[in-house]
Write an enzyme that holds these catalytic residues in place. Sequence first.
Site, PDB file in Angstrom:
ATOM      1  CD  GLU A 138      -2.997  -0.796   2.354  1.00 18.89           C
ATOM      2  OE1 GLU A 138      -2.598  -0.177   3.351  1.00 18.89           O
ATOM      3  OE2 GLU A 138      -4.120  -1.295   2.264  1.00 18.89           O
ATOM      4  CB  SER A 170      -4.803   2.212   2.665  1.00 14.85           C
ATOM      5  OG  SER A 170      -4.995   3.580   2.982  1.00 14.85           O
TER       6      SER A 170
END
Length: 345
Positions: free
Chosen positions: A234, A260
């Site tokens: 992420e 995210s």
Amino acid sequence: MALPGNGTVPAVYSERDRLAKESGYKIMELFEKQVKPLDIMNEAAFENALAVDMALGCSTNSMLHLPAIAHEAKVKLDIFMANEVSKRTPNLCSLAPAGPHHIEDLYQAGGVMAVMKELSKENLIRLEANTVGGTTIGEEVAKAQNYDQEVIRPINNPYSTTGGIAVLRGNLAPNGAVVKRSAVDPEMLKHTGPARVFESEEEVAEAIYGQQIKKGDVVVIRYEGPKGGPGMREMLGPTSAIAGMGLDKDVALITDGRFSGATRGASIGHISPEAAEGGPIAFVREGDLIEIDIDGGEINLLVDEATLEERRKGFVPPEPPIKDGYLGRYARLVTNASTGAVFKE
């Protein structure tokens, strides 16, 4: 694959304990009736998942998880279906960090079932889909109620008439790229700027904190995809840093990695094919102009094909950071993000 309410009940509430106990009972009922996961995870369920995702203005990660789960369930789900669903599904919720409300607010307002009830008023939900509770979605929706029409906007008064996710395509991402449209400032829905190219998340974070990124730039982070990462980390650090420096309304960020659910700004991920498999993002050079049109569904590198062809000559991707063990095997076998990063058949 969970009982209604499971996604929004706060962890500290006693209702969470009751829901856990009820789940245990239902698991035994499903076993006795020989109801299998694939009896629940069918085409109708995935259509509903996409519609709810759009209404919530949810995470780009859903464009990885849903195709991957659908692949296992033998249900056809192309990421570009998200655009079709988005066109007809309004964005009814504005949740943090893109908006002022939080998951506990959504819970108090009636939860996901109340969102689905609003969507059902325009026939945007497949009510015949089964739940693990032994009921249909239609039966659960009939019991739901919207207690706060600011947190869950009525279907005729949405935050926007289109959904929260957009899938882009162009010469920079022939197989697609994903952006959380609901978290993008209107000024950044269309943007053209010079590429600032970085080969890792750490490299770009250093540049952002060193104030080397300027208004109008398009930050490119590559070799962070499923194969190049390996594992597709992420990119929460760079997106947070850009927002923290007050640049989220002026700077776009594109990557073959992912973001995210906390993403905001013009953060475009899942660029496919990724750099590690010779995708066009591997051939972007510092200063190249990149054109982004989120409403138009396009992302293009403004470099002529002859120049790109010249750059492709003799291309050899850098050695992956991990070559051995499970992650090494993963990097060799994984497909790109547009398929949900599943293993090659």
